[in-house]
Structure formats: C-alpha cells, structure tokens
Design a protein around this motif. Structure first.
Motif, short mmCIF file in Angstrom:
data_model
loop_
_atom_site.label_atom_id
_atom_site.label_comp_id
_atom_site.label_asym_id
_atom_site.label_seq_id
_atom_site.Cartn_x
_atom_site.Cartn_y
_atom_site.Cartn_z
N GLN A 1 0.82 -1.21 0.00
CA GLN A 1 0.00 0.00 0.00
C GLN A 1 0.85 1.27 0.00
O GLN A 1 0.43 2.30 -0.51
CB GLN A 1 -0.96 -0.01 1.19
CG GLN A 1 -2.06 -1.06 1.07
CD GLN A 1 -2.79 -1.01 -0.28
OE1 GLN A 1 -3.15 0.06 -0.77
NE2 GLN A 1 -2.97 -2.17 -0.89
N GLU B 1 -7.55 -2.34 -3.32
CA GLU B 1 -7.59 -1.50 -2.11
C GLU B 1 -7.06 -0.11 -2.38
O GLU B 1 -7.60 0.89 -1.88
CB GLU B 1 -6.79 -2.16 -0.99
CG GLU B 1 -6.80 -1.39 0.31
CD GLU B 1 -6.03 -2.07 1.41
OE1 GLU B 1 -5.69 -1.40 2.41
OE2 GLU B 1 -5.73 -3.28 1.29
N ALA B 2 -6.02 -0.01 -3.18
CA ALA B 2 -5.39 1.29 -3.43
C ALA B 2 -6.12 2.12 -4.46
O ALA B 2 -6.18 3.35 -4.34
CB ALA B 2 -3.94 1.07 -3.87
N ALA C 1 -4.45 -6.02 -3.42
CA ALA C 1 -3.67 -4.82 -3.12
C ALA C 1 -4.02 -3.69 -4.08
O ALA C 1 -4.18 -2.54 -3.66
CB ALA C 1 -2.18 -5.15 -3.20
#
Length: 213
Positions: free
Chosen positions: A72, A154-155, A151
């Motif tokens: 992240q 989420e970002a 990942a």
C-alpha cells in the motif's frame, strides 16, 4: 455485579499468532544453515562451504525482501489527470522469482496484470513492484494471484482487475514427480472482468496475442 468474562481456549493462541514473530539474529540464521549443511551430509568446514552460511543468509534477505515492504505504500500515489481514459491498462510479461512455501524451492514465472480505471491510474512501474513484493515471500501461486488483485483494488478501487500468473514450480521439476517444463496458470478477476465474459476474453486475447479479441 462483577462482569463475567468468558475465556475461550484458543483465544490466547489466536492472539499470539497475529503478533509478528521476532526475527532471529544473523548469527542464529547462519547456524541454522550450517546445521542444514551437516544434515545434507557435507562438511561445512571445508573450503568451499566455509562462507556458505553467510552467503545464504545474505541471499535470503534479498530473496525474501517482500516481508519488509508494504504494497500500500508503493501504491499510495495515483494520478487523476488521465484525459478521460477509461479503457484497459495492461502490464504483461512481468517476470518474477518466488519460493514455494511448502518446500522453499523456486517458482519462476511471469505475471500479467490489468485494470479498468475509474478516474485514477497507477504508475506502471508500481504494478511490477507489487508483483515483486508478493513474489519475494514464501508463496503459493494461488495466494499470490489473489494478493496482487486485492492490493491494487484496495489502493485504486478500479472498475475491474484481472491477474494471470504463469509459472514453473521447481518442487515439481526438481523433486517428487520431476516433470520439467510443466506450467501452472492461475487467474483472478474482479468487477467488470469477473462479471463480463467479453472483458475476460479481451484480457486473455491481449495477453496471448497482443491485441483485443
């Protein structure tokens, strides 16, 4: 009245399992390598192996550097000035080396990662770096495929993500059934790639042929 506190037998174990284990010292790691050399039947004091424990420990810190990196943080910066671009962004043939968590032998392969932007995009090199972060850990190919997609989702929160990994597992080539050259393919699709077969087919066509279906 005093509050009644229920104790669950596994609660303490689960709490401890979530804590990050302390990393052994370099000296302890080198001693472990020396023990493995002895167990394998060789002499760690012979000329060719005297410095092997130090070399192995140094190599492990490099090969498993992903444990010290946060995906992240790598993906934190995104770009909104995309001139209205909304079509597929695909980075393919990202080569990687990982290690099987079952036998700690190499996994050698390449990853193909695509997403459909929703007003924001990532720097292209960030996608390759995220692949490396997860590759530089003990892995199963299935888990690594899902971790990359999670990942990025989420970002960036794009409209869809597609991840395909093709890899050869040395645990199959060097031991066990010893089948050299066999390839394992795993995929993960989210959003539009999961819900729209046309988008899936277009991703696969772009990976295989370099053009849309």
């Amino acid at each position: 009245m005093d509050a009644i506190v229920k104790t669950f037998p596994n609660a303490e174990k689960e709490e401890k399992a979530t804590e990050k284990r302390a990393r052994p010292s370099r000296e302890e790691a080198e001693a472990a390598v020396r023990t493995l050399l002895l167990w394998a039947g060789d002499d760690p004091d012979r000329e060719g192996l005297i410095e092997t424990p130090q070399r192995v420990v140094k190599a492990y810190r490099e090969m498993f550097a992903g444990y010290d990196m946060d995906p992240q943080e790598v993906l934190a910066r995104t770009f909104e000035e995309v001139a209205g671009y909304e079509d597929m962004v695909l980075v393919k043939d990202i080569s990687f080396h990982s290690h099987c968590e079952h036998h700690m032998v190499p996994i050698i392969g390449k990853a193909h990662v695509a997403y459909l932007p929703d007003k924001r995009v990532l720097g292209l090199s960030k996608i390759a770096r995220v692949v490396d972060i997860f590759a530089q850990r003990l892995q199963t190919q299935e888990a690594m495929t899902a971790q990359i997609a999670d990942a990025i989702n989420e970002a960036l929160m794009p409209r869809g993500i597609a991840v395909m990994i093709e890899a050869e597992h040395m645990c199959m080539a060097m031991r066990g059934i010893r089948k050299q050259g066999s390839t394992t393919i795993t995929t993960t699709f989210t959003g539009s790639y999961r819900d729209d077969p046309t988008e899936q087919a277009r991703f696969i066509s772009m990976v295989r042929n370099g053009n849309a279906a």
